[in-house]
Design an enzyme around this catalytic site. Structure first.
Site, short mmCIF file in Angstrom:
data_model
loop_
_atom_site.label_atom_id
_atom_site.label_comp_id
_atom_site.label_asym_id
_atom_site.label_seq_id
_atom_site.Cartn_x
_atom_site.Cartn_y
_atom_site.Cartn_z
N GLU A 199 31.44 38.88 38.08
CA GLU A 199 31.62 39.16 40.26
C GLU A 199 32.37 39.40 41.10
O GLU A 199 33.26 38.61 41.15
CB GLU A 199 30.59 37.79 40.03
CG GLU A 199 30.03 36.68 38.79
CD GLU A 199 30.47 35.03 38.29
OE1 GLU A 199 30.31 34.75 39.92
OE2 GLU A 199 28.82 34.94 37.56
N ALA A 235 26.12 35.02 35.89
CA ALA A 235 25.54 34.23 35.00
C ALA A 235 27.03 34.17 34.11
O ALA A 235 26.57 35.20 32.82
CB ALA A 235 24.45 35.29 34.49
N GLU A 236 27.56 33.14 33.71
CA GLU A 236 28.32 33.53 32.95
C GLU A 236 28.52 33.42 31.45
O GLU A 236 28.92 33.76 30.69
CB GLU A 236 29.66 32.02 33.64
CG GLU A 236 30.62 32.54 34.88
CD GLU A 236 29.44 32.37 35.60
OE1 GLU A 236 28.35 31.57 35.81
OE2 GLU A 236 30.05 32.04 36.78
N GLN A 279 35.24 34.10 38.39
CA GLN A 279 35.85 34.15 39.42
C GLN A 279 36.97 33.43 39.89
O GLN A 279 38.39 33.56 41.04
CB GLN A 279 34.85 34.12 40.58
CG GLN A 279 35.25 34.70 42.33
CD GLN A 279 33.75 34.67 42.75
OE1 GLN A 279 33.39 34.35 43.00
NE2 GLN A 279 33.31 36.04 42.87
N ALA A 314 38.75 30.36 37.37
CA ALA A 314 38.88 29.89 35.39
C ALA A 314 37.38 29.15 35.54
O ALA A 314 37.67 28.12 34.42
CB ALA A 314 40.64 29.81 35.21
N ASP A 315 37.95 28.34 36.58
CA ASP A 315 36.86 26.47 36.16
C ASP A 315 35.41 26.88 36.09
O ASP A 315 34.72 25.95 35.29
CB ASP A 315 36.30 26.05 37.61
CG ASP A 315 37.99 26.01 38.77
OD1 ASP A 315 38.29 24.31 38.28
OD2 ASP A 315 38.30 26.61 38.76
N PHE A 316 35.10 27.68 36.17
CA PHE A 316 33.38 28.69 36.10
C PHE A 316 33.47 29.16 34.56
O PHE A 316 32.70 29.59 33.82
CB PHE A 316 32.98 29.65 36.91
CG PHE A 316 33.40 29.39 38.61
CD1 PHE A 316 33.22 28.19 38.86
CD2 PHE A 316 33.71 30.28 39.38
CE1 PHE A 316 32.78 27.93 40.54
CE2 PHE A 316 33.62 30.08 40.69
CZ PHE A 316 33.77 28.94 41.00
N HIS A 326 37.79 24.83 41.77
CA HIS A 326 38.17 25.86 42.12
C HIS A 326 40.57 25.51 41.28
O HIS A 326 40.92 26.34 42.60
CB HIS A 326 38.80 26.42 43.51
CG HIS A 326 37.05 26.75 43.95
ND1 HIS A 326 35.84 25.78 44.07
CD2 HIS A 326 36.47 27.76 43.27
CE1 HIS A 326 35.14 26.70 44.77
NE2 HIS A 326 34.85 27.83 44.34
#
Lengths: 364, 365
Positions: free
Chosen positions: B69, B99-100, B122, B124-126, B167
């Site tokens: 992203e 859209a991970e 974007q 690592a949390d995601f 984040h």
């Protein structure tokens, strides 16, 4: 032969319009060999399904079975539209689509019995099969539509390398409720990927009917939200399914981007072998089994068109039985995996998948 | 140990866009290679070292491409891929929809077809938004099929930058616990570069977690040899010592070194073992150091219970019990979400003074 077709009419529903069917066959450029191959796969699928269920109920088959009965028109019709080099991302229910793609039956049987000659060497069971380097199929994972995003990636590779190849992914009606289904359609449309999205709408997701899974009348209508063609096909007719799939595959192959095909049938059996599927109304099941049987319908058409005669059908049935029996025997002879290999093959560098599997045990 | 230079700025905001000293002098952002962003003396930040690794591997191998992203025109939230789209084009620096799951799946499918994708999260949390494709498809696939998946998943991890709950996380235990994924958490620019290059060349899937607190904080001379690689699965002793072994990875290595410096002044000699790769774990290096010091502490930024240090402690207890003169000490955040307010976040992440206190007690035990 026309007389014979009329006799079959009671069993297979509306009398096949022979002239229209012949025109369709000619339009699709299907040869006699193609037609007999489609018939063989429909019949094999049915026979395999029934025999495996019997073995399961007798306690002779470990693990699970996921019946594809009643949905053969979908599985055979869509897979027949692919070339060998195209990739297929199937589900647990459409093993016959993988067989059309070129799986070896002996290795399929060995997989069901957890043997070393199975496609996963005993690391997975039942129809969780794939053969990426041969039949070009993805090794099935339960969490549908988990393979949809992966099909995007294969299609992306074809597009970037300017290869005229197509990826096709299958899921059920229930999987269209999952976010990944929408993410994948969206991604494929944004990048105009050469992919065909197939939904096997067999009306029930385990015990959950369509109206609890989605508010739209047709899953195919959802294609509009992603600016791609969507078509709903009655999967009792394998040729109609093939035609829709063929058109979508060739559109993808020629750079026209993704399509969505919804194939409608009824799952005649439960979600898995343990499920009696009492949630399906009996009248509905009777109607589908009597009037919307894709195997019987296509057989009647082939007989009516003179593509096969009764003795040809008997020979085909005999061949199918023999192949099944040989596959069963092969699986029983195939050794179980060696216990000391349990940690091998996780990483690429231990060589486990490069050589022949370690053979141990007497095969039970 | 390499020389390191701590940047003056105490906090590293992801959006601050802090520039390396020579950035204006170079042609950064216009397709110029990241090496041009080094200092005049040739030092690279951790962020530039990561960008160099990506750039060099893309130059070396056409099969390598990036997806994620805002990585293209924008150059990434932290500007790691700034200038890449101008050099490699939008097909190899691919901006995707948000859209991970499908970013992961797309990378995996391309890898199955022989490409070598590097997918950027974007933050690592995601990665939790792409969790099923990572764990259920990626980790298990080779074991079940024999099909190699040469794919790298990068993401900025870790706290200390006042980015709060969503984040600042350290998801490495999820992935270390999942069979079939290698997990890398470098602490220094040189290791960051060598390990990322090795990850891209590896035929197995790799989760590569770059700590955002380190991005622009330290600089060092980083090798320029295009084939410079750091072996995956090998720890590195970043400071020799005799009294206590302190095992750490990622940003905690820098805290460990600062603490070790203070402790030396107090007469306690600390050996700092930088894991670099948290899975596969270099148990040999850990036990070799414990054999030398007989006292072990583990410092880590993932949650204390069931975190990476829990496994390291268990290995020392299981295989090195006879080597120990004192109980193992774990220093890690409590099992609560990463809080925002400075007082809370500083109480959450182990600080140098906490480490000094704990090691002092351990040395005297």
């Amino acid at each position: 032969m026309a007389t014979k077709a009329k006799e079959e009419q009671v069993q297979v529903g509306p009398h096949p319009d022979l002239r229209a069917s012949r025109e369709q066959i000619d339009r699709l450029e299907l040869t006699e060999k193609d037609l007999l191959e489609i018939l063989y796969h429909l019949k094999f699928c049915r026979y395999f399904d029934e025999r495996m269920e019997t073995l399961y109920r007798q306690g002779k088959l470990p693990g699970a079975i996921y019946s594809g009965r009643g949905q053969e028109g979908t599985h055979v019709g869509v897979a027949f539209a692919l070339l060998q080099e195209d990739s297929l991302f199937p589900t647990h229910r459409d093993l016959s689509a993988q067989l059309v793609k070129g799986l070896n039956l002996n290795r399929v049987m060995a997989q069901y019995w957890g043997r070393i000659d199975g496609y996963t060497r005993g690391r997975d069971g039942n129809s969780h099969i794939g053969d990426w380097f041969g039949a070009k199929t993805f090794t099935v994972i339960s969490h549908l539509p988990i393979a949809y995003p992966v099909a995007c990636g294969a299609a992306l590779a074809y597009k970037r390398r300017h290869e005229a190849k197509v990826a096709m992914a299958i899921c059920g009606d229930g999987a269209t409720s999952n976010g990944r289904w929408h993410e994948s359609l969206n991604m494929s449309a944004v990048f105009k990927l050469p992919v065909v999205w197939v939904v096997n709408n067999n009306l029930w997701a385990y015990s959950t009917p369509n109206q609890i899974e989605f508010p739209v009348g047709s899953i195919a209508d959802r294609a509009g939200a992603y600016s791609m063609p969507g078509i709903r096909v009655d999967a009792q007719d394998v040729l109609d399914v093939y035609e829709a799939a063929h058109e979508a595959v060739e559109r993808a192959r020629s750079g026209g981007g993704p399509s969505l095909i919804e194939c409608v049938s009824l799952r005649w059996r439960g979600h898995a072998g343990h499920d009696p599927a009492k949630y399906v109304p009996k009248e509905m099941l009777d109607e589908y089994m009597t009037f919307k049987d894709p195997e019987k319908r296509f057989l009647a058409l082939m007989l009516a068109l003179g593509e096969i005669d009764e003795s040809g059908v008997r020979a085909m049935d005999e061949r199918i039985k023999t192949e099944f029996d040989e596959g069963y025997e092969y699986a029983q002879r195939s050794p179980l995996p060696a216990p000391e290999d349990v940690t091998r093959g996780l990483w690429t560098d231990d060589g486990y998948w490069e050589g022949s599997p370690t053979r141990e045990g007497d095969g039970g | 140990m390499v020389e390191r230079q701590v940047a003056a700025k105490p906090e590293d905001s992801p959006t601050a866009g802090e520039k390396a000293p020579t950035e204006e002098a170079g042609a950064a952002g216009h397709g110029a290679e990241p090496r041009g962003k080094r200092t005049e003396s040739g030092e690279a930040t951790y962020l530039i070292a990561i960008a160099e690794a990506l750039w060099e591997e893309m130059e070396r191998d056409d099969r390598v491409f990036l997806l994620g992203e805002d990585i293209g025109v924008y150059g990434g939230a932290f500007k790691v891929t700034e200038g890449f789209i101008e050099r490699f084009g939008p097909e190899r620096v691919m901006d995707t929809p948000i859209a991970e799951e499908t970013i992961v799946g797309t990378a995996v499918g391309a890898a199955m077809e022989g490409m070598r994708p590097v997918a950027e999260f974007q933050y690592a949390d995601f990665m939790t938004s792409g969790f099923d494709e990572l764990v259920t498809v990626t980790g298990k696939y080779h074991y079940r099929s024999g099909v190699p998946l040469p794919v790298v998943f990068r993401g900025p991890s870790g706290g200390g930058v006042r980015a709060s709950n969503f984040h600042s996380n350290n998801p490495e235990p999820f992935f270390a616990h999942t069979p079939g994924l290698k997990v890398i958490c470098p602490a220094f620019p040189t290791d960051a570069k060598g390990l990322l290059k090795a990850a891209i060349r590896d035929d197995n899937p790799v989760v590569y977690l770059e700590h955002k607190w380190i991005y622009r904080r330290i600089r060092e001379q980083v090798p320029t040899d295009p084939d410079f690689l750091t072996p995956i699965g090998k720890a590195d002793v970043k400071r020799d010592g005799d009294d206590v072994t302190l095992v750490a990875y990622g940003a905690m290595v820098l805290k460990a070194l600062d603490a070790a410096q203070e402790l030396e002044e107090a007469g306690i000699s600390v050996e700092v073992v930088d894991l670099r790769t948290v899975w596969p774990l270099d148990t040999e290096a850990i036990l070799a150091s414990v054999a030398k010091t007989s006292r072990a502490a583990v410092l880590y930024e993932s949650h204390k219970a069931f975190g990476i240090g829990a496994e390291v402690s268990a290995i020392i207890a299981e295989d090195g019990f006879d080597l120990l003169d004192a109980p193992i000490v774990r220093l890690a955040p409590p099992n609560v979400p990463v809080p925002f307010s400075p007082t809370l976040e500083d109480a959450y992440i182990p600080q140098v003074e906490n480490i000094v206190d704990a090691i002092t007690r351990l040395a005297k035990w």
